[in-house]
Design a protein around this motif. Structure first.
Motif, PDB file in Angstrom:
ATOM      1  N   ALA A   8       0.830  -1.205   0.000  1.00  0.00           N
ATOM      2  CA  ALA A   8       0.000   0.000   0.000  1.00  0.00           C
ATOM      3  C   ALA A   8       0.861   1.250   0.000  1.00  0.00           C
ATOM      4  CB  ALA A   8      -0.934  -0.004   1.204  1.00  0.00           C
ATOM      5  N   GLY A   9       1.952   1.214  -0.777  1.00  0.00           N
ATOM      6  CA  GLY A   9       2.766   2.401  -0.971  1.00  0.00           C
ATOM      7  C   GLY A   9       2.160   3.260  -2.070  1.00  0.00           C
ATOM      8  N   ALA A  10       2.974   4.093  -2.702  1.00  0.00           N
ATOM      9  CA  ALA A  10       2.470   5.059  -3.680  1.00  0.00           C
ATOM     10  C   ALA A  10       1.754   4.393  -4.854  1.00  0.00           C
ATOM     11  CB  ALA A  10       3.620   5.932  -4.176  1.00  0.00           C
ATOM     12  N   ILE A  11       2.406   3.412  -5.486  1.00  0.00           N
ATOM     13  CA  ILE A  11       1.794   2.759  -6.650  1.00  0.00           C
ATOM     14  C   ILE A  11       0.587   1.932  -6.234  1.00  0.00           C
ATOM     15  CG2 ILE A  11       2.149   1.049  -8.472  1.00  0.00           C
ATOM     16  CD1 ILE A  11       3.437   3.704  -9.099  1.00  0.00           C
ATOM     17  N   GLY A  12       0.665   1.271  -5.095  1.00  0.00           N
ATOM     18  CA  GLY A  12      -0.457   0.486  -4.609  1.00  0.00           C
ATOM     19  C   GLY A  12      -1.679   1.359  -4.356  1.00  0.00           C
ATOM     20  N   VAL A  13      -1.481   2.520  -3.736  1.00  0.00           N
ATOM     21  CA  VAL A  13      -2.583   3.449  -3.482  1.00  0.00           C
ATOM     22  C   VAL A  13      -3.150   3.971  -4.800  1.00  0.00           C
ATOM     23  CG1 VAL A  13      -3.144   5.749  -2.571  1.00  0.00           C
ATOM     24  CG2 VAL A  13      -1.852   4.127  -1.170  1.00  0.00           C
ATOM     25  N   PHE A  14      -2.269   4.295  -5.746  1.00  0.00           N
ATOM     26  CA  PHE A  14      -2.707   4.782  -7.055  1.00  0.00           C
ATOM     27  C   PHE A  14      -3.634   3.777  -7.728  1.00  0.00           C
ATOM     28  CE2 PHE A  14      -2.034   4.800 -11.666  1.00  0.00           C
ATOM     29  CZ  PHE A  14      -2.352   6.114 -11.999  1.00  0.00           C
ATOM     30  N   LEU A  15      -3.216   2.523  -7.768  1.00  0.00           N
ATOM     31  CA  LEU A  15      -4.017   1.490  -8.427  1.00  0.00           C
ATOM     32  C   LEU A  15      -5.309   1.197  -7.667  1.00  0.00           C
ATOM     33  CD1 LEU A  15      -1.116  -0.914  -9.467  1.00  0.00           C
ATOM     34  CD2 LEU A  15      -2.564   0.439 -11.015  1.00  0.00           C
ATOM     35  N   ALA A  16      -5.218   1.131  -6.340  1.00  0.00           N
ATOM     36  CA  ALA A  16      -6.415   0.859  -5.539  1.00  0.00           C
ATOM     37  C   ALA A  16      -7.453   1.961  -5.713  1.00  0.00           C
ATOM     38  CB  ALA A  16      -6.037   0.712  -4.068  1.00  0.00           C
ATOM     39  N   ALA A  17      -6.996   3.214  -5.762  1.00  0.00           N
ATOM     40  CA  ALA A  17      -7.917   4.336  -5.894  1.00  0.00           C
ATOM     41  C   ALA A  17      -8.553   4.364  -7.277  1.00  0.00           C
ATOM     42  CB  ALA A  17      -7.170   5.648  -5.634  1.00  0.00           C
ATOM     43  N   ARG A  18      -7.737   4.224  -8.311  1.00  0.00           N
ATOM     44  CA  ARG A  18      -8.254   4.310  -9.676  1.00  0.00           C
ATOM     45  C   ARG A  18      -9.184   3.139  -9.999  1.00  0.00           C
ATOM     46  NH1 ARG A  18      -5.720   7.473 -13.642  1.00  0.00           N
ATOM     47  NH2 ARG A  18      -5.032   9.444 -12.701  1.00  0.00           N
ATOM     48  N   LEU A  19      -8.780   1.923  -9.643  1.00  0.00           N
ATOM     49  CA  LEU A  19      -9.598   0.748  -9.950  1.00  0.00           C
ATOM     50  C   LEU A  19     -10.821   0.651  -9.037  1.00  0.00           C
ATOM     51  CD1 LEU A  19      -6.705  -1.814 -10.548  1.00  0.00           C
ATOM     52  CD2 LEU A  19      -8.290  -0.950 -12.285  1.00  0.00           C
ATOM     53  N   GLY A  20     -10.648   1.083  -7.796  1.00  0.00           N
ATOM     54  CA  GLY A  20     -11.740   1.002  -6.836  1.00  0.00           C
ATOM     55  C   GLY A  20     -12.921   1.876  -7.191  1.00  0.00           C
ATOM     56  N   ARG A  21     -12.675   3.025  -7.797  1.00  0.00           N
ATOM     57  CA  ARG A  21     -13.786   3.922  -8.095  1.00  0.00           C
ATOM     58  C   ARG A  21     -14.661   3.408  -9.238  1.00  0.00           C
ATOM     59  NH1 ARG A  21     -11.269   9.367 -10.961  1.00  0.00           N
ATOM     60  NH2 ARG A  21     -10.185   8.337 -12.689  1.00  0.00           N
ATOM     61  N   LEU A  22     -14.200   2.348  -9.930  1.00  0.00           N
ATOM     62  CA  LEU A  22     -15.018   1.747 -10.981  1.00  0.00           C
ATOM     63  C   LEU A  22     -15.898   0.623 -10.454  1.00  0.00           C
ATOM     64  CD1 LEU A  22     -12.649   1.531 -14.092  1.00  0.00           C
ATOM     65  CD2 LEU A  22     -14.353   3.249 -13.545  1.00  0.00           C
ATOM     66  N   GLY A  23     -15.785   0.335  -9.154  1.00  0.00           N
ATOM     67  CA  GLY A  23     -16.647  -0.679  -8.564  1.00  0.00           C
ATOM     68  C   GLY A  23     -16.025  -2.048  -8.416  1.00  0.00           C
ATOM     69  N   HIS A  24     -14.754  -2.191  -8.804  1.00  0.00           N
ATOM     70  CA  HIS A  24     -14.090  -3.478  -8.593  1.00  0.00           C
ATOM     71  C   HIS A  24     -13.919  -3.716  -7.091  1.00  0.00           C
ATOM     72  CE1 HIS A  24     -13.321  -3.915 -12.832  1.00  0.00           C
ATOM     73  NE2 HIS A  24     -12.711  -2.739 -12.884  1.00  0.00           N
ATOM     74  N   ARG A  34       0.098   1.084   8.876  1.00  0.00           N
ATOM     75  CA  ARG A  34      -0.484   1.339   7.555  1.00  0.00           C
ATOM     76  C   ARG A  34      -1.863   0.699   7.447  1.00  0.00           C
ATOM     77  NH1 ARG A  34       2.052   3.415   3.282  1.00  0.00           N
ATOM     78  NH2 ARG A  34       4.048   3.107   4.310  1.00  0.00           N
ATOM     79  N   ALA A  35      -1.970  -0.545   7.915  1.00  0.00           N
ATOM     80  CA  ALA A  35      -3.262  -1.224   7.874  1.00  0.00           C
ATOM     81  C   ALA A  35      -4.286  -0.483   8.724  1.00  0.00           C
ATOM     82  CB  ALA A  35      -3.110  -2.662   8.361  1.00  0.00           C
ATOM     83  N   ALA A  36      -3.875  -0.044   9.911  1.00  0.00           N
ATOM     84  CA  ALA A  36      -4.793   0.666  10.817  1.00  0.00           C
ATOM     85  C   ALA A  36      -5.256   1.974  10.194  1.00  0.00           C
ATOM     86  CB  ALA A  36      -4.102   0.929  12.148  1.00  0.00           C
ATOM     87  N   ALA A  37      -4.324   2.692   9.548  1.00  0.00           N
ATOM     88  CA  ALA A  37      -4.671   3.978   8.945  1.00  0.00           C
ATOM     89  C   ALA A  37      -5.656   3.808   7.796  1.00  0.00           C
ATOM     90  CB  ALA A  37      -3.403   4.678   8.455  1.00  0.00           C
ATOM     91  N   VAL A  72      -3.996 -10.480  -8.566  1.00  0.00           N
ATOM     92  CA  VAL A  72      -3.213 -10.019  -7.428  1.00  0.00           C
ATOM     93  C   VAL A  72      -2.125  -9.116  -7.989  1.00  0.00           C
ATOM     94  CG1 VAL A  72      -1.721 -10.649  -5.504  1.00  0.00           C
ATOM     95  CG2 VAL A  72      -3.652 -12.125  -6.113  1.00  0.00           C
ATOM     96  N   LEU A  73      -2.094  -7.861  -7.546  1.00  0.00           N
ATOM     97  CA  LEU A  73      -1.098  -6.909  -8.013  1.00  0.00           C
ATOM     98  C   LEU A  73      -0.046  -6.731  -6.928  1.00  0.00           C
ATOM     99  CD1 LEU A  73      -3.508  -4.178  -9.486  1.00  0.00           C
ATOM    100  CD2 LEU A  73      -2.732  -6.302 -10.526  1.00  0.00           C
ATOM    101  N   VAL A  74       1.186  -7.101  -7.227  1.00  0.00           N
ATOM    102  CA  VAL A  74       2.289  -6.992  -6.267  1.00  0.00           C
ATOM    103  C   VAL A  74       3.029  -5.698  -6.556  1.00  0.00           C
ATOM    104  CG1 VAL A  74       4.372  -8.073  -5.351  1.00  0.00           C
ATOM    105  CG2 VAL A  74       2.469  -9.507  -6.152  1.00  0.00           C
ATOM    106  N   THR A  75       2.957  -4.740  -5.622  1.00  0.00           N
ATOM    107  CA  THR A  75       3.533  -3.420  -5.856  1.00  0.00           C
ATOM    108  C   THR A  75       4.615  -3.051  -4.842  1.00  0.00           C
ATOM    109  OG1 THR A  75       1.865  -2.253  -4.521  1.00  0.00           O
ATOM    110  CG2 THR A  75       1.332  -2.655  -6.840  1.00  0.00           C
ATOM    111  N   VAL A  76       5.131  -4.035  -4.126  1.00  0.00           N
ATOM    112  CA  VAL A  76       6.174  -3.756  -3.142  1.00  0.00           C
ATOM    113  C   VAL A  76       7.517  -3.579  -3.839  1.00  0.00           C
ATOM    114  CG1 VAL A  76       4.969  -5.008  -1.323  1.00  0.00           C
ATOM    115  CG2 VAL A  76       6.645  -6.222  -2.734  1.00  0.00           C
ATOM    116  N   LYS A  77       8.492  -3.037  -3.114  1.00  0.00           N
ATOM    117  CA  LYS A  77       9.845  -2.875  -3.650  1.00  0.00           C
ATOM    118  C   LYS A  77      10.465  -4.242  -3.936  1.00  0.00           C
ATOM    119  CE  LYS A  77      10.412   1.687  -3.071  1.00  0.00           C
ATOM    120  NZ  LYS A  77      10.827   2.636  -4.118  1.00  0.00           N
TER     121      LYS A  77
END
Length: 321
Positions: A8-24, A34-37, A72-77
């Motif tokens: 859930a770093g920068a790229i993970g947040v980018f993808l989650a936000a963009r894909l999530g708003r389409l209803g996936h 990070r999980a708590a936040a 499954v999208l793996v976006t970690v370093k």
């Protein structure tokens, strides 16, 4: 679609936000603060257009509860990718596609070869066991997204994501993901030669990233400065020779690649940003693997070796290794 994002770093947040708003149906694998936040306030992606995207994806610290996923999208370093093997063993089923969005040489590039580079990127071969080759999708991105907090990121520019199978297949599952990303406003495209795309980005990054971390200079300074430009050209020339020895062919010259990179202006590389934030440096995937591959094919890379030694020592001294 059901999509799980590991990281859930920068790229993970980018993808989650963009894909999530389409209803996936989006689930993010995160731990600790990070999980708590994210559980508390969701994720927020801001951008230059001034219209932030706020989404509340599912958050999982224990992946057993997630069930079957379409992607499954793996976006970690790169250094954390081997640690995802245990998670992937639980998530991947016959139809699950796993997309590795990462810088540098990815583990799947050498899967099954028994090379020293493969062992460096996938110790013990656990990823190769967890993710069948037919389920693997490689991904190269040029998106400039910065981490601005726990579950928060800012999209600065570009949204290019290039997707491809290690064997070049362009099947329905691959095209379906690219289409979903395009619908989300992401500049996604499919390639039949993801290996070439990996090298095209890595070709510059193996020089820009460590030099920026060693000097503190931005991209344009590194490329245009008479002090560093010759070193960049030397490193890129060595890397090109190694890549071509393994069958990769480039569509541009070193000078053309530098001209393209210079368009980024005063861009601060990911390795420099990590150093300034006190985060571990992504060394092996970006430059260490290239030096190891050169040894495997019997080629000398003196410029790459010197910078690799310096950045490894810098990381060790700063305790960022």
């Amino acid at each position: 679609m059901k999509i799980c994002i590991i990281g859930a770093g920068a790229i993970g947040v980018f993808l989650a936000a963009r894909l999530g708003r389409l209803g996936h149906e989006i689930a993010v694998v995160a731990r600790g603060e990070r999980a708590a936040a994210i559980r508390d306030k969701g994720i927020v992606l801001s951008s230059a257009d001034g219209h932030p995207i706020h989404q509340r994806p599912g958050v999982a610290e224990r992946t057993e509860a997630l069930g079957l996923q379409d992607y499954v999208l793996v976006t970690v370093k790169g250094y954390s990718v081997p640690e995802t093997a245990e998670i992937l063993e639980l998530l991947v089923r016959a139809g699950t596609q796993v997309v590795f969005v990462q810088n540098g040489l990815p583990w799947w590039y050498f899967a099954g070869e028994g090379s020293s580079v493969g062992e460096m990127l996938d110790p013990g071969g656990r990823l190769a066991v967890a993710v069948p080759r037919d389920n693997t999708i490689g991904c190269v991105t040029y998106a400039n997204v910065r981490n601005t907090g726990l579950g928060e990121a800012h999209h600065v520019s570009d949204s290019t994501f290039i997707l491809g199978r290690p064997d070049g297949r362009q099947d329905a599952a691959l095209k379906r993901l690219a289409a979903a990303m395009a619908d989300a406003g992401i500049d996604a495209r499919v390639t039949a030669d993801i290996r070439k795309e990996v090298w095209t980005k890595l070709w510059g990054n193996l020089a820009f990233n460590p030099i920026s971390a060693l000097t503190g200079a931005a991209m344009d300074e590194i490329i245009l400065s008479p002090e560093t430009r010759p070193l960049v050209i030397a490193m890129m020339s060595e890397a090109r020779a190694v890549a071509e020895q393994t069958g990769v062919r480039f569509d541009m010259t070193v000078e053309e690649r530098l001209a393209k990179a210079a368009l980024a202006g005063a861009f601060r590389t990911s390795m420099l940003q990590d150093l300034e934030a006190g985060r571990r440096l992504e060394i092996d995937a970006i430059i260490g693997a290239v030096a190891a591959l050169a040894r495997d094919v019997g080629m000398a890379t003196p410029s790459i070796d010197v910078i690799l030694g310096l950045i490894r020592q810098k990381a060790k001294v700063l305790r960022l290794a």
